[in-house]
Structure formats: structure tokens, C-alpha cells
Design a protein around this motif. Structure first.
Motif, mmCIF file in Angstrom:
data_model
loop_
_atom_site.group_PDB
_atom_site.id
_atom_site.type_symbol
_atom_site.label_atom_id
_atom_site.label_comp_id
_atom_site.label_asym_id
_atom_site.label_seq_id
_atom_site.Cartn_x
_atom_site.Cartn_y
_atom_site.Cartn_z
ATOM 1 N N GLU A 1 0.826 -1.202 0.000
ATOM 2 C CA GLU A 1 0.000 0.000 0.000
ATOM 3 C C GLU A 1 0.866 1.260 0.000
ATOM 4 O O GLU A 1 1.859 1.343 0.721
ATOM 5 N N GLY B 1 -6.582 -0.424 -2.333
ATOM 6 C CA GLY B 1 -5.576 -0.694 -1.333
ATOM 7 C C GLY B 1 -4.248 -0.947 -2.027
ATOM 8 O O GLY B 1 -3.806 -0.165 -2.861
ATOM 9 N N GLY B 2 -3.609 -2.049 -1.700
ATOM 10 C CA GLY B 2 -2.295 -2.331 -2.254
ATOM 11 C C GLY B 2 -2.332 -2.670 -3.729
ATOM 12 O O GLY B 2 -3.243 -3.345 -4.210
#
Length: 418
Positions: free
Chosen positions: A60, A263-264
């Protein structure tokens, strides 16, 4: 002998059910003429990167500003992909983290608009994308979406009409590009309209990014404030996306992607994007991009000779949109007949289509994948003949199976590159 490349011995040992499906799909891709405009064949190197150990890593944030440790190799990987994208496209800023094209476009809305503000995009029935403000998309539900189309007589965008609409509606964001646009996009013309009304211009080049990279289509860089693209289709990379922009929009776009929407990042996809961009910088890729266009033009000419009605009368890029109304068949039954005959494409609405979207009048054809396999202009009349015969043979399964056998015989000389 396994057709899937790279080989998957561990998958075969651990999960033979999935392995059989993978191998069957490899065989299907070998045996069919793949004309879906959004599909291609990636290189073995891209496949290997997609399946690499980078899939194990969570990251992230952005390079130098991560929320997890252990980024010593992820950061240079992402920076490498960004640098290669800047070199290929000449963009000031690049974000390689979007998961796919639709989230990339959503990030543009988040960066530019507030809910309820106005966006002007190409209508879905005319060739635009769902995320250009169509009613069933979140972009059409959360924003005031207005749409331009094409002229019925020409099948082409009329920039005078776009300008009139922009002056009346005063959009804050304008999208150009689409998902079924067979003609060259006039980025400069759209940019002039956007400047006149004080709008941000976003160019969605998901379908033509590989043509732009190879110099076979004009670039939106220098005209559009923001550019979105997928990394597969004509760019011949993994299933992912990128956002490019001027420096003015760098921070808003980055914040919109993360933490605004995602997110990531998928680091294994980033690795594969980097590989694909290295390939896209080669003279061989430029030759490939120009051959895509030459093949599409030759295929369009051959279809016209066989009585097909092509939207706008032909193509300037990789994409052909055919209205089957004169053939007396809908797009959906035609696409299913073609699939049985070993020719893979999709049914599609055409401008001013009187039929419903799930049972439209048209089919959409693209030449990226067959060009990757090495088929050239000499083979395009053969493909047009297969299409014509299969459409006429709809419902005649023995005849369709016979065409499929001819297709396999042709493709035996053009193996899937690995």
C-alpha cells in the motif's frame, strides 16, 4: 506436450482439475481465430512476470511512502514501470497501480469532480464506455452525465455537435475515446472544445494504447490533461491499467487511486506491465502496431466486398463494427454461430440500434490478436470468407463444424507465440 506456456507442472500435480482447464484454454486459443477487440496474446515473458513471486508482496502506498516494510525491490520495480511508460508515451506523470480500466476511469472522476457535477462523454450505444457516464454505471448515477454520439449518415463524431453540447451543458470533465470507435480520435479537436468551456479533457485510449505506442495512431499527450488506458488489448500486456497526466493532475490522481479507491497494488501485474512496456519500445512492436491497422483495413475491405454494412464505412485502427441488419440476423446468434465455427468475437450495439443491448444488431471485430500470431493482409480475405459463411450457416451445426476445421488448418501455420 503442454500447449500452455510457461509450463505448469506444479499446478498439474497439485490441482489437475484446474490444470486441465488451463490446458484446454490454451488449446482453444490455439484453435480459434480470436477477433475480440479487447484481447491479445501476451509474450511468455509477460506471463512469467504475472506469475512471479511479486504476487506474494503487499505494498500500500507509493514508492518511498509505503505502509508496509520490505519494499526494497517493489519500489524500484514500480519506478521502472513508470519510467518505461513515460518513455513510451511521453507523459509527464504516470500511475501504474489501477487494477483495471474501469477503476482507472473512476479515479479520474474522484480527482476532478464532486458528486452531481457534469461530465460529457460518448454515449454507450455510439461506442462509448460504461464509465463515460452511462446510466447503469456508478458514473451515471453519481454525476450529471450528458452524452454525444455520432452522425447517422457517417457513423463519425461531429465535433461541431460536441462543441454545441459542451457550450450548453458546461461540463467540468469531457471524455474522448471509447470501446467501439473504429475511427481516429481527434484529440486536438476535443482539446480545443475543453479549453473553450473550461473543462478537463480525459482521453480513454484503452483500445488504442498499443497503436499509439507504436506510432500507428496519433497520441493524446499534449492535448489531454489526463489519459487512461488498460495495459492489455493492443498494448499486449497483462490485465491492468495506467493513468497518465500533466504534472497538474499528478497528486489528485495518485490520491484518487490510493487511498481513494484501492488498497495495495498488484505487484506481479506491475512487473508484467514493465515487461510489456519494454517490448512496446522496440522497432518490432512498432511494425506490429502498423500491421494491426493494415490487417483491419484489409479485413474491412474484404467484408465490404461480401456485403457487410460497416459502421462509418470502415476503420482507421484495429476495430471494425458491423451492422448485420442487411444480413437478416442479429449480432448475438451470429456471434454464437461464429464461435461454433472457431471465430471468436462479440455481439455489439451499433449506433441508432433498434434492438436491445443484449440482443443487438452488430458484431465487433478486432485484429490485434491475429496480428500477434503473424497473420497478415493475405489472410484477411480468408477470415472474411469464414465470417461470411458462418453467419449464413447459423443453425447448421455440421456446416459450422466444417468451417471450424478449416480454421484450425489455417492456424496450424500460425502457432501462438510463446
Amino acid at each position: 506436450m503442454t500447449l500452455n506456456q510457461p509450463p505448469t507442472p506444479h499446478l498439474a500435480a497439485e490441482d489437475p482439475d484446474v490444470a486441465r482447464l488451463v490446458e484446454a484454454e490454451a488449446q482453444r486459443q490455439q484453435d480459434t481465430i480470436r477477433l475480440i477487440a479487447s484481447e491479445n496474446y501476451v509474450s511468455a515473458a509477460v506471463l512469467e512476470a504475472t506469475g512471479s513471486v511479486f504476487t506474494n508482496k503487499y505494498s500500500e502506498g507509493y514508492a518511498g511512502k509505503r505502509y508496509y516494510e520490505g519494499q526494497q525491490l517493489v519500489d524500484p520495480l514500480e519506478e521502472l514501470a513508470i519510467a518505461r511508460a513515460k518513455a513510451v508515451f511521453g507523459a509527464e506523470h504516470v500511475n501504474v497501480q489501477p487494477y483495471s480500466g474501469s477503476p482507472a476511469n473512476l479515479a479520474i472522476y474522484l480527482a476532478v469532480l464532486k458528486p452531481g457535477e457534469t461530465v460529457l462523454g460518448m454515449g454507450l450505444p455510439s461506442g462509448g464506455h460504461l464509465t463515460h457516464g452511462w446510466s447503469v454505471s456508478a458514473t451515471g448515477k453519481w454525476f450529471n452525465a450528458v452524452h454525444y454520439g455520432v452522425r447517422k449518415e457517417t457513423g463519425r463524431v461531429d465535433l461541431d455537435e460536441v462543441r454545441d453540447l459542451a457550450l450548453r451543458e458546461r461540463p467540468k470533465l469531457i471524455f474522448c475515446g471509447g470501446t467501439a470507435v473504429p475511427r481516429t480520435i481527434d484529440f486536438a479537436g476535443f482539446a480545443a472544445i475543453a479549453k473553450e468551456v473550461g473543462a478537463v479533457l480525459a482521453a480513454d485510449v484503452a483500445h488504442i494504447a498499443g497503436l499509439i505506442a507504436g506510432g500507428a495512431h496519433p497520441s493524446p499527450v499534449g492535448h489531454a490533461d489526463i489519459i487512461s488506458t488498460t495495459t492489455h488489448k493492443t498494448l499486449r500486456g497483462p490485465r491492468g491499467a495506467m493513468l497518465m497526466s500533466t504534472e497538474e493532475w499528478a497528486k489528485p490522481l495518485d490520491k484518487a487511486v490510493f487511498p481513494g479507491l484501492q488498497g495495495g497494488p498488484h505487484n506481479h501485474t506491475t512487473a508484467a506491465i514493465a515487461v510489456a512496456l519494454k517490448e512496446a519500445a522496440t522497432p518490432e512492436f512498432s511494425a506490429y502496431a502498423h500491421q494491426i491497422v493494415a490487417n483491419a483495413s484489409a479485413l474491412a475491405d474484404a467484408l465490404l466486398e461480401r456485403g457487410f454494412d460497416l459502421v462509418s464505412g470502415g476503420t482507421d485502427n484495429h476495430l471494425i463494427l458491423a451492422d448485420l441488419s442487411p444480413k437478416g440476423i442479429g449480432g448475438k446468434p451470429a456471434a454464437k454461430a461464429l464461435d461454433r465455427a472457431g471465430i471468436e468475437l462479440n455481439y455489439n450495439t451499433v449506433p441508432f440500434d433498434p434492438r436491445k443491448p443484449f440482443d443487438p444488431s452488430g458484431i465487433r471485430i478486432g485484429t490485434a490478436a491475429v496480428t500477434t500470431r503473424g497473420l497478415g493482409t493475405a489472410e484477411m480475405p480468408l477470415i472474411a470468407d469464414f465470417i461470411d459463411r458462418a453467419v449464413a450457416a447459423e443453425g447448421d451445426e455440421p456446416a459450422l463444424d466444417a468451417i471450424a476445421a478449416e480454421v484450425r488448418a489455417l492456424l496450424a501455420s500460425f502457432p501462438v507465440p510463446a
